[in-house]
Design a protein around this motif. Structure first.
Motif, PDB file in Angstrom:
ATOM      1  N   HIS A 202      40.934  70.384   4.775  1.00  0.00           N
ATOM      2  CA  HIS A 202      39.818  71.150   4.223  1.00  0.00           C
ATOM      3  C   HIS A 202      38.591  70.687   4.994  1.00  0.00           C
ATOM      4  O   HIS A 202      38.111  69.565   4.793  1.00  0.00           O
ATOM      5  CB  HIS A 202      39.675  70.865   2.730  1.00  0.00           C
TER       6      HIS A 202
ATOM      7  N   THR B 157      37.389  63.202  -7.208  1.00  0.00           N
ATOM      8  CA  THR B 157      37.492  64.648  -7.337  1.00  0.00           C
ATOM      9  C   THR B 157      38.636  65.174  -6.485  1.00  0.00           C
ATOM     10  O   THR B 157      39.437  65.999  -6.926  1.00  0.00           O
ATOM     11  CB  THR B 157      36.162  65.318  -6.932  1.00  0.00           C
ATOM     12  N   ARG B 158      38.749  64.683  -5.278  1.00  0.00           N
ATOM     13  CA  ARG B 158      39.843  65.072  -4.378  1.00  0.00           C
ATOM     14  C   ARG B 158      41.188  64.591  -4.929  1.00  0.00           C
ATOM     15  O   ARG B 158      42.169  65.326  -4.932  1.00  0.00           O
ATOM     16  CB  ARG B 158      39.580  64.509  -2.978  1.00  0.00           C
TER      17      ARG B 158
ATOM     18  N   TYR C 104      42.037  63.929  -8.044  1.00  0.00           N
ATOM     19  CA  TYR C 104      42.417  64.671  -9.241  1.00  0.00           C
ATOM     20  C   TYR C 104      42.945  66.062  -8.894  1.00  0.00           C
ATOM     21  O   TYR C 104      43.925  66.520  -9.472  1.00  0.00           O
ATOM     22  CB  TYR C 104      41.248  64.784 -10.219  1.00  0.00           C
ATOM     23  N   SER C 105      42.314  66.732  -7.949  1.00  0.00           N
ATOM     24  CA  SER C 105      42.799  68.066  -7.573  1.00  0.00           C
ATOM     25  C   SER C 105      44.179  67.974  -6.929  1.00  0.00           C
ATOM     26  O   SER C 105      45.033  68.831  -7.165  1.00  0.00           O
ATOM     27  CB  SER C 105      41.814  68.773  -6.649  1.00  0.00           C
ATOM     28  N   ASN C 106      44.430  66.917  -6.143  1.00  0.00           N
ATOM     29  CA  ASN C 106      45.763  66.738  -5.563  1.00  0.00           C
ATOM     30  C   ASN C 106      46.806  66.465  -6.644  1.00  0.00           C
ATOM     31  O   ASN C 106      47.936  66.955  -6.558  1.00  0.00           O
ATOM     32  CB  ASN C 106      45.768  65.614  -4.536  1.00  0.00           C
ATOM     33  N   LYS C 107      46.449  65.680  -7.652  1.00  0.00           N
ATOM     34  CA  LYS C 107      47.380  65.395  -8.745  1.00  0.00           C
ATOM     35  C   LYS C 107      47.732  66.679  -9.507  1.00  0.00           C
ATOM     36  O   LYS C 107      48.880  66.888  -9.884  1.00  0.00           O
ATOM     37  CB  LYS C 107      46.797  64.367  -9.717  1.00  0.00           C
ATOM     38  N   VAL C 108      46.749  67.526  -9.730  1.00  0.00           N
ATOM     39  CA  VAL C 108      47.007  68.795 -10.409  1.00  0.00           C
ATOM     40  C   VAL C 108      47.933  69.658  -9.555  1.00  0.00           C
ATOM     41  O   VAL C 108      48.890  70.252 -10.063  1.00  0.00           O
ATOM     42  CB  VAL C 108      45.693  69.543 -10.724  1.00  0.00           C
ATOM     43  N   GLN C 109      47.680  69.710  -8.255  1.00  0.00           N
ATOM     44  CA  GLN C 109      48.552  70.480  -7.373  1.00  0.00           C
ATOM     45  C   GLN C 109      49.967  69.919  -7.380  1.00  0.00           C
ATOM     46  O   GLN C 109      50.937  70.686  -7.367  1.00  0.00           O
ATOM     47  CB  GLN C 109      47.992  70.479  -5.946  1.00  0.00           C
TER      48      GLN C 109
ATOM     49  N   TYR D 294      48.882  77.797  -0.098  1.00  0.00           N
ATOM     50  CA  TYR D 294      47.898  77.625  -1.163  1.00  0.00           C
ATOM     51  C   TYR D 294      47.424  76.194  -1.346  1.00  0.00           C
ATOM     52  O   TYR D 294      46.394  75.955  -1.933  1.00  0.00           O
ATOM     53  CB  TYR D 294      48.450  78.142  -2.485  1.00  0.00           C
ATOM     54  N   ARG D 295      48.176  75.222  -0.863  1.00  0.00           N
ATOM     55  CA  ARG D 295      47.777  73.824  -1.049  1.00  0.00           C
ATOM     56  C   ARG D 295      46.574  73.521  -0.174  1.00  0.00           C
ATOM     57  O   ARG D 295      46.525  73.892   0.979  1.00  0.00           O
ATOM     58  CB  ARG D 295      48.923  72.888  -0.704  1.00  0.00           C
TER      59      ARG D 295
END
Length: 144
Positions: A13, A65-66, A68-73, A142-143
């Motif tokens: 990203h 923040t990064r 947490y978003s990876n854990k959700v993914q 999408y990742r």
């Protein structure tokens, strides 16, 4: 954009990897330099400490923040691949599969997914080995 494959599947990203992360590093270095200068000059040390602490808090929140978003993914990938396995076999994924293995299996086509997931459990394949065993790559666009 190139099609995904073993050699080309890592996603960056640009705002995070090439702007935010270096800027965070520069901020920490700058605040440390500022603190050293303040200590050397015995001038506004408390302000320099406050700037350093604030910089550290901002950097920690930036990286959390990064994370947490990876854990959700990862959780979504686990759910998707479990559902895909259930759809193909009528059984859930083997609970012995690690998160890394499941993430690697998402690139396998439906034709090789079940056999490869069994092989991953039986032979203890690493995520890299799983990706190397994939013949028909299934892109994950999408990742982030």
């Amino acid at each position: 954009m190139k099609p995904q494959s073993l050699d080309h599947h890592v996603r960056y990203h640009p705002v995070f990897h090439f702007f935010g992360a270096p800027l965070a590093l520069i901020t920490i270095i700058g605040s440390i330099v500022n603190l050293c200068s303040a200590i050397k000059n015995s001038d506004h040390i408390w302000l320099a400490v406050l700037i350093l602490v604030t910089s550290l808090l901002l950097v920690v929140s930036f990286f959390l923040t990064r994370l947490y978003s990876n854990k959700v993914q990862d959780r979504v990938i686990r759910m998707e691949e479990n559902f895909r396995h259930f759809t193909l076999t009528g059984k859930p994924l083997d609970p012995q599969l690690t998160m890394g293995q499941i993430i690697a299996l998402r690139f396998a086509s439906d034709e090789e997914f079940v056999a490869l997931s069994e092989k991953a459990v039986n032979e203890g394949l690493s995520s890299k080995e799983i990706k190397q065993n994939i013949k028909n790559w299934r892109a994950d666009e999408y990742r982030v």
